[in-house]
Design an enzyme around this catalytic site. Structure first.
Site, PDB file in Angstrom:
ATOM      1  N   LYS A  81      -0.890   1.589   9.577  1.00  0.00           N
ATOM      2  CA  LYS A  81      -0.338   2.875   9.904  1.00  0.00           C
ATOM      3  C   LYS A  81      -0.216   3.735   8.655  1.00  0.00           C
ATOM      4  O   LYS A  81      -0.284   4.945   8.707  1.00  0.00           O
ATOM      5  CB  LYS A  81       1.040   2.727  10.539  1.00  0.00           C
ATOM      6  CG  LYS A  81       1.059   1.970  11.838  1.00  0.00           C
ATOM      7  CD  LYS A  81       2.478   1.830  12.368  1.00  0.00           C
ATOM      8  CE  LYS A  81       2.451   0.973  13.626  1.00  0.00           C
ATOM      9  NZ  LYS A  81       3.809   0.653  14.059  1.00  0.00           N
ATOM     10  N   GLY A  82      -0.023   3.079   7.537  1.00  0.00           N
ATOM     11  CA  GLY A  82       0.286   3.789   6.302  1.00  0.00           C
ATOM     12  C   GLY A  82      -0.741   4.794   5.839  1.00  0.00           C
ATOM     13  O   GLY A  82      -0.402   5.819   5.265  1.00  0.00           O
ATOM     14  N   GLU A 113      -7.047   3.998   2.346  1.00  0.00           N
ATOM     15  CA  GLU A 113      -5.902   3.103   2.376  1.00  0.00           C
ATOM     16  C   GLU A 113      -4.736   3.734   1.631  1.00  0.00           C
ATOM     17  O   GLU A 113      -4.944   4.523   0.709  1.00  0.00           O
ATOM     18  CB  GLU A 113      -6.312   1.770   1.735  1.00  0.00           C
ATOM     19  CG  GLU A 113      -5.246   0.726   1.622  1.00  0.00           C
ATOM     20  CD  GLU A 113      -4.747   0.175   2.944  1.00  0.00           C
ATOM     21  OE1 GLU A 113      -4.098   0.931   3.686  1.00  0.00           O
ATOM     22  OE2 GLU A 113      -4.971  -1.012   3.227  1.00  0.00           O
ATOM     23  N   ASP A 131      -2.453  -3.691  -2.964  1.00  0.00           N
ATOM     24  CA  ASP A 131      -1.417  -4.537  -3.549  1.00  0.00           C
ATOM     25  C   ASP A 131      -2.082  -5.856  -3.974  1.00  0.00           C
ATOM     26  O   ASP A 131      -2.773  -5.900  -4.980  1.00  0.00           O
ATOM     27  CB  ASP A 131      -0.320  -4.742  -2.500  1.00  0.00           C
ATOM     28  CG  ASP A 131       0.971  -5.281  -3.054  1.00  0.00           C
ATOM     29  OD1 ASP A 131       0.928  -6.188  -3.903  1.00  0.00           O
ATOM     30  OD2 ASP A 131       2.044  -4.827  -2.636  1.00  0.00           O
ATOM     31  N   PHE A 170       8.602  -1.834  -4.974  1.00  0.00           N
ATOM     32  CA  PHE A 170       8.368  -1.610  -3.549  1.00  0.00           C
ATOM     33  C   PHE A 170       8.522  -0.121  -3.253  1.00  0.00           C
ATOM     34  O   PHE A 170       9.596   0.442  -3.417  1.00  0.00           O
ATOM     35  CB  PHE A 170       9.316  -2.437  -2.682  1.00  0.00           C
ATOM     36  CG  PHE A 170       8.847  -2.499  -1.262  1.00  0.00           C
ATOM     37  CD1 PHE A 170       7.882  -3.411  -0.879  1.00  0.00           C
ATOM     38  CD2 PHE A 170       9.343  -1.607  -0.322  1.00  0.00           C
ATOM     39  CE1 PHE A 170       7.423  -3.453   0.436  1.00  0.00           C
ATOM     40  CE2 PHE A 170       8.885  -1.646   0.991  1.00  0.00           C
ATOM     41  CZ  PHE A 170       7.925  -2.572   1.360  1.00  0.00           C
ATOM     42  N   ASP A 182       6.018   2.317   4.265  1.00  0.00           N
ATOM     43  CA  ASP A 182       7.310   2.127   4.914  1.00  0.00           C
ATOM     44  C   ASP A 182       8.044   0.899   4.403  1.00  0.00           C
ATOM     45  O   ASP A 182       7.467   0.032   3.744  1.00  0.00           O
ATOM     46  CB  ASP A 182       7.114   1.966   6.421  1.00  0.00           C
ATOM     47  CG  ASP A 182       6.516   0.612   6.781  1.00  0.00           C
ATOM     48  OD1 ASP A 182       7.194  -0.166   7.469  1.00  0.00           O
ATOM     49  OD2 ASP A 182       5.370   0.328   6.373  1.00  0.00           O
ATOM     50  N   ARG A 189       8.303   6.461   6.192  1.00  0.00           N
ATOM     51  CA  ARG A 189       6.903   6.887   6.139  1.00  0.00           C
ATOM     52  C   ARG A 189       6.777   8.401   5.958  1.00  0.00           C
ATOM     53  O   ARG A 189       5.833   8.888   5.354  1.00  0.00           O
ATOM     54  CB  ARG A 189       6.172   6.509   7.427  1.00  0.00           C
ATOM     55  CG  ARG A 189       5.875   5.058   7.589  1.00  0.00           C
ATOM     56  CD  ARG A 189       4.988   4.846   8.824  1.00  0.00           C
ATOM     57  NE  ARG A 189       4.951   3.464   9.232  1.00  0.00           N
ATOM     58  CZ  ARG A 189       4.173   2.529   8.681  1.00  0.00           C
ATOM     59  NH1 ARG A 189       3.398   2.832   7.679  1.00  0.00           N
ATOM     60  NH2 ARG A 189       4.206   1.287   9.132  1.00  0.00           N
TER      61      ARG A 189
END
Length: 180
Positions: free
Chosen positions: A41-42, A97, A101, A150, A157, A163
């Site tokens: 979703k990001g 994207e 990570d 983070f 999110d 988000r």
């Protein structure tokens, strides 16, 4: 309990960098059409803004691929929850994207997509966390390299929250909450 968010990359800086990425992608794909594949979703926030700044023709499709649950650590198990709606055979593909990570998800995904015979395939990511890399995944187009914190905002999110923030922020105090 509401988490405290510290701004890491302000909205204006994110906007400026996406404009630069759009210009570079347009230059590199001059005379061609690009098929953007958004990783949900990001990635949707980033892809929408990026697509508006690309001057060559674009088409779009979406995949939902991930290895995260509601936590802050990768589960290590990659799964495709939503596959592409159309073939990418003989298309110039640009995977969009939100963040690279560990690289596990994109390494797996790129291997799957290469077998579908695109004319070419590149990766564009808004954020890169090289300190967390496990698999060798390199972005062709990179917004920002960030430290191992983070982050949320601009599509990223924490447990499905934050988000919609227009900037990239760091969730403060997660280490204490989760023993991270």
């Amino acid at each position: 309990m509401a988490e405290k968010i510290r701004v890491l990359i302000p909205e204006e800086e994110v906007d400026r960098r996406i404009k630069e990425l759009g210009e570079k992608i347009s230059e590199d794909y001059a005379g061609k059409q690009i098929h953007l594949i958004c990783i949900l979703k990001g990635g949707v926030f980033f892809m929408c803004e990026l697509a508006k700044r690309i001057t060559v023709p674009v088409s779009m499709d979406f995949m939902c691929v991930g290895s995260y649950g509601d936590g802050t650590k990768s589960s290590g198990v990659v799964r495709i929850a939503k596959d592409l709606d159309e073939s990418i055979e003989n298309k110039e593909v640009l995977i969009v994207e939100d963040i690279v990570d560990s690289g596990n998800t994109l390494y797996y995904l790129m291997d799957v997509l290469k077998k579908r015979n695109p004319a070419g395939m590149r990766l564009c990511t808004l954020l890169d966390k090289p300190d967390r890399r496990v698999k060798d995944v390199k972005a062709d187009y990179l917004g920002f390299e960030i430290p191992d914190e983070f982050v949320v905002g601009y599509g990223l999110d924490y447990a499905q929250k934050y988000r919609n923030l227009p900037f990239i922020g760091v969730v403060e105090g997660l280490e204490e909450q989760e023993g991270v």
